[in-house]
Design a protein around this motif. Structure first.
Motif, mmCIF file in Angstrom:
data_model
loop_
_atom_site.group_PDB
_atom_site.id
_atom_site.type_symbol
_atom_site.label_atom_id
_atom_site.label_comp_id
_atom_site.label_asym_id
_atom_site.label_seq_id
_atom_site.Cartn_x
_atom_site.Cartn_y
_atom_site.Cartn_z
ATOM 1 N N VAL A 356 0.856 -1.192 0.000
ATOM 2 C CA VAL A 356 0.000 0.000 0.000
ATOM 3 C C VAL A 356 0.890 1.239 0.000
ATOM 4 C CG1 VAL A 356 -1.884 -1.154 1.216
ATOM 5 C CG2 VAL A 356 -0.112 0.032 2.532
ATOM 6 N N GLN A 357 0.270 2.391 -0.214
ATOM 7 C CA GLN A 357 1.008 3.645 -0.131
ATOM 8 C C GLN A 357 1.497 3.855 1.304
ATOM 9 O OE1 GLN A 357 1.808 5.814 -2.545
ATOM 10 N NE2 GLN A 357 0.792 4.607 -4.148
ATOM 11 N N LYS A 358 2.713 4.361 1.442
ATOM 12 C CA LYS A 358 3.242 4.624 2.774
ATOM 13 C C LYS A 358 2.352 5.624 3.505
ATOM 14 C CE LYS A 358 8.111 3.535 2.022
ATOM 15 N NZ LYS A 358 9.510 4.025 2.086
ATOM 16 N N GLU A 359 2.281 5.440 4.825
ATOM 17 C CA GLU A 359 1.497 6.300 5.709
ATOM 18 C C GLU A 359 -0.012 6.154 5.487
ATOM 19 O OE1 GLU A 359 2.889 10.297 5.450
ATOM 20 O OE2 GLU A 359 4.947 9.780 6.024
ATOM 21 N N THR A 360 -0.434 5.075 4.822
ATOM 22 C CA THR A 360 -1.867 4.800 4.707
ATOM 23 C C THR A 360 -2.402 4.398 6.074
ATOM 24 O OG1 THR A 360 -1.666 4.060 2.417
ATOM 25 C CG2 THR A 360 -3.618 3.342 3.618
ATOM 26 N N PRO A 362 -5.024 2.551 8.651
ATOM 27 C CA PRO A 362 -5.838 1.338 8.556
ATOM 28 C C PRO A 362 -7.305 1.622 8.235
ATOM 29 C CG PRO A 362 -4.337 1.173 10.410
ATOM 30 C CD PRO A 362 -4.213 2.568 9.893
ATOM 31 N N VAL A 363 -7.902 2.624 8.887
ATOM 32 C CA VAL A 363 -9.303 2.952 8.615
ATOM 33 C C VAL A 363 -9.460 3.433 7.179
ATOM 34 C CG1 VAL A 363 -11.190 4.524 9.186
ATOM 35 C CG2 VAL A 363 -9.866 3.445 11.020
ATOM 36 N N GLN A 364 -8.502 4.220 6.720
ATOM 37 C CA GLN A 364 -8.522 4.704 5.340
ATOM 38 C C GLN A 364 -8.456 3.538 4.361
ATOM 39 O OE1 GLN A 364 -5.136 7.163 4.481
ATOM 40 N NE2 GLN A 364 -5.637 7.416 2.310
ATOM 41 N N TYR A 365 -7.574 2.577 4.637
ATOM 42 C CA TYR A 365 -7.455 1.423 3.742
ATOM 43 C C TYR A 365 -8.733 0.584 3.764
ATOM 44 C CZ TYR A 365 -5.936 -2.891 1.600
ATOM 45 O OH TYR A 365 -5.858 -3.988 0.782
ATOM 46 N N MET A 366 -9.333 0.431 4.941
ATOM 47 C CA MET A 366 -10.555 -0.362 5.055
ATOM 48 C C MET A 366 -11.669 0.221 4.186
ATOM 49 S SD MET A 366 -11.544 -3.161 6.670
ATOM 50 C CE MET A 366 -10.877 -3.418 8.323
ATOM 51 N N LYS A 409 4.225 0.178 7.819
ATOM 52 C CA LYS A 409 5.022 0.817 6.761
ATOM 53 C C LYS A 409 4.241 0.814 5.452
ATOM 54 C CE LYS A 409 9.450 -0.215 8.966
ATOM 55 N NZ LYS A 409 10.771 -0.869 8.843
ATOM 56 N N ASP A 410 4.705 0.048 4.444
ATOM 57 C CA ASP A 410 4.033 0.069 3.142
ATOM 58 C C ASP A 410 3.288 -1.232 2.853
ATOM 59 O OD1 ASP A 410 6.202 -1.579 2.884
ATOM 60 O OD2 ASP A 410 6.846 -0.801 0.937
ATOM 61 N N ARG A 411 2.853 -1.921 3.902
ATOM 62 C CA ARG A 411 2.188 -3.203 3.695
ATOM 63 C C ARG A 411 0.968 -3.330 4.603
ATOM 64 N NH1 ARG A 411 3.338 -7.907 1.073
ATOM 65 N NH2 ARG A 411 5.300 -7.012 0.328
ATOM 66 N N ALA A 412 -0.135 -3.788 4.017
ATOM 67 C CA ALA A 412 -1.355 -4.050 4.776
ATOM 68 C C ALA A 412 -1.479 -5.552 4.996
ATOM 69 C CB ALA A 412 -2.575 -3.528 4.026
#
Length: 504
Positions: A356-360, A362-366, A409-412
């Motif tokens: 994922v993009q760095k500094e994403t 968790p709620v935003q990714y969800m 970091k850059d991984r979900a």
């Protein structure tokens, strides 16, 4: 079950296995390797094989050969599905010599074979049109001699020789067309359903007959190549024993690829025994066990660091630096990009990771739309073992899903726990798993190593129980020791016998 929106894609960034995939093909034509491959010398223990500096690649296949192109098109998909190619000089030489001997007695001496050893613990072997044969590291680990591997490869060669792959495609196409016609004309009439059931039975019977035909040709081939004709039924029995060993749980899902595509029924084993007796009534073929065991000595058993390790009910991934646990009554399976844990009462846990993009957040990714049917109002932030995450729910009329995501970091890292809608302990099981998710320390990362097969001689004072005690990675040490060494309950080991031990 609702599907994750990215599931049909196979991309490097979307997989747990982030290793670069490469390919090895042992291409045999007669007794000579083509396109820069070495020649085989059967008078030497290792077959005289050296790894090629110019291996055959998919691009080198004749463009005007449609059958080979069909196999080539599927090749990269096979590698991605099974996690790439396993490279081990000893294993490659052992397999090359077996294939060379079989090639010398093949009904089609002009056929070129591309043999790929897949880097997976799954137990499987299969063939594609154009001479592509695949055998997994997991299957090699279960065998006990060269004759057993010869039986597996000869079976797949038989499929290629008599064009079973093409015939299956044609039969499946006919089946699909017939279903479309029946659906349009007969709708939901009982006769339409009966007709479809009959066609499904006919298709299954067609595939079964192909397997029996390949068995018959394969047994004939290994006998002519000088191998023990009874290796085929013997290895089928070993695989069934291992399937029972793995299936000794209340888990509802069990993956054993070879027995799924090559049904090893008791009838099939008896037919193989009868065929072996008919062919080798007065001939005693070789098993070539010493050469085989030398070839697999040191081979990885189970999964490697790039895929992560399953140790009991724990999943540890040293390269990613993470670990988690599932309930004790669940069975975990490690695929190329996903961990699946199957439990009782139709409960299942799925785990994977994506870039994922760095500094994403968790709620935003969800909220990013990666899973369909998500109840946005159910999204909640959470912190587990100092790691920021988010949870959410999905429900339909039959199933319920608890989804938890951690972003590091850059991984979900994504957990999806699924259960029937009426399951009562659903959330407790999901939380037990996700709350165990944590980062590994530097010392822990360095301490985990892959399990390997070690071939050792039996000493005069050693017994099955004492040798089995040295096994790692299982709490059923004696049972697994007997299976991987082809031992019955009454087998007594003698000093000087060679056996396989699984340990770091």
């Amino acid at each position: 079950m609702k599907e994750l929106s990215h599931e049909h894609r196979i991309k490097k960034g979307n997989q747990l296995d982030i290793s670069v995939l490469s390919s090895l093909r042992l291409c045999l034509l007669g007794s000579v390797f083509l396109s820069g491959c070495s020649s085989l010398d059967y008078s030497r223990l290792d077959g005289g094989l050296n790894p090629s500096d110019t291996p055959v690649t998919v691009d080198a296949i004749e463009q005007n050969n449609q059958i080979k192109q069909l196999g080539a098109q599927e090749h990269l998909h096979i590698l991605a599905t099974y996690g790439g190619v396993y490279h081990d000089t000893g294993v490659e030489r052992m397999v090359a010599r077996i294939v060379g001997k079989l090639k010398s007695v093949s009904e089609n001496p002009d056929q070129t074979y591309h043999i790929t050893i897949l880097d997976t613990s799954n137990i499987n072997a299969f063939a594609l049109p154009g001479g592509y044969i695949y055998i997994t590291r997991g299957l090699l680990a279960l065998a006990n001699d060269s004759a057993e591997i010869a039986a597996v490869i000869a079976h797949e060669m038989a499929h290629i020789t008599i064009n079973h792959g093409i015939l299956r495609q044609q039969k499946e196409a006919e089946f699909g067309l017939a279903n479309q016609v029946a659906t349009k004309i007969l709708r939901d009439r009982p006769t339409g359903k009966d007709s479809m059931i009959h066609r499904k039975f006919s298709l299954a019977q067609f595939f079964r007959n192909q397997e029996l035909q390949a068995d018959e040709i394969g047994i004939k081939m290994i006998t002519e190549a000088g191998y023990d004709a009874f290796a085929s039924p013997r290895f089928l029995q070993t695989m069934e024993a291992y399937a029972r060993f793995k299936h000794a749980s209340d888990a509802t899902v069990f993956r054993f690829d070879f027995l799924a595509t090559h049904p090893a029924t008791s009838q099939r084993i008896q037919l193989a025994i009868a065929q072996a007796r008919k062919i080798s009534a007065s001939v005693f073929g070789a098993i070539d066990r010493t050469f085989f065991l030398k070839g697999i000595n040191g081979m990885i058993f189970g999964n490697n660091a790039a895929k992560g390790y399953i140790r009991g009910n724990n999943f540890i991934h040293p390269e990613l630096g993470i670990m988690f646990s599932v309930p004790a009554d669940f069975i975990m399976d490690n695929f190329a990009a996903t961990i699946i844990a199957s439990g009782p009462n139709d409960l299942a846990i799925r785990f994977d990771s994506v870039l994922v993009q760095k500094e994403t957040l968790p709620v935003q990714y969800m909220k990013s739309g990666w899973v369909s049917g998500l109840d946005i109002t159910s999204i909640q932030p959470l912190v587990v073992n100092g790691l920021s995450g988010a949870s959410a729910r999905v429900e339909n009329d039959k199933w319920q899903f608890d989804i938890v995501v951690f972003v590091i970091k850059d991984r979900a890292y994504r957990f999806l726990t699924a259960a029937p809608r009426n399951a009562k302990n659903f959330l407790a099981i999901s939380q037990e798993t996700t709350k165990s998710f944590r980062m590994l320390s530097a010392r822990e990362k360095a301490s985990f190593r892959p399990l390997r097969i070690h071939v050792i001689p039996v000493k005069s004072d050693e017994t099955v129980p004492s040798l089995a005690e040295r096994m790692q990675g299982t709490d059923k040490k004696i049972e697994l020791f007997r299976i991987i060494n082809g031992l019955t309950l009454t087998t007594v080991l003698s000093a000087g016998n060679w056996v396989k031990i699984i340990s770091e």
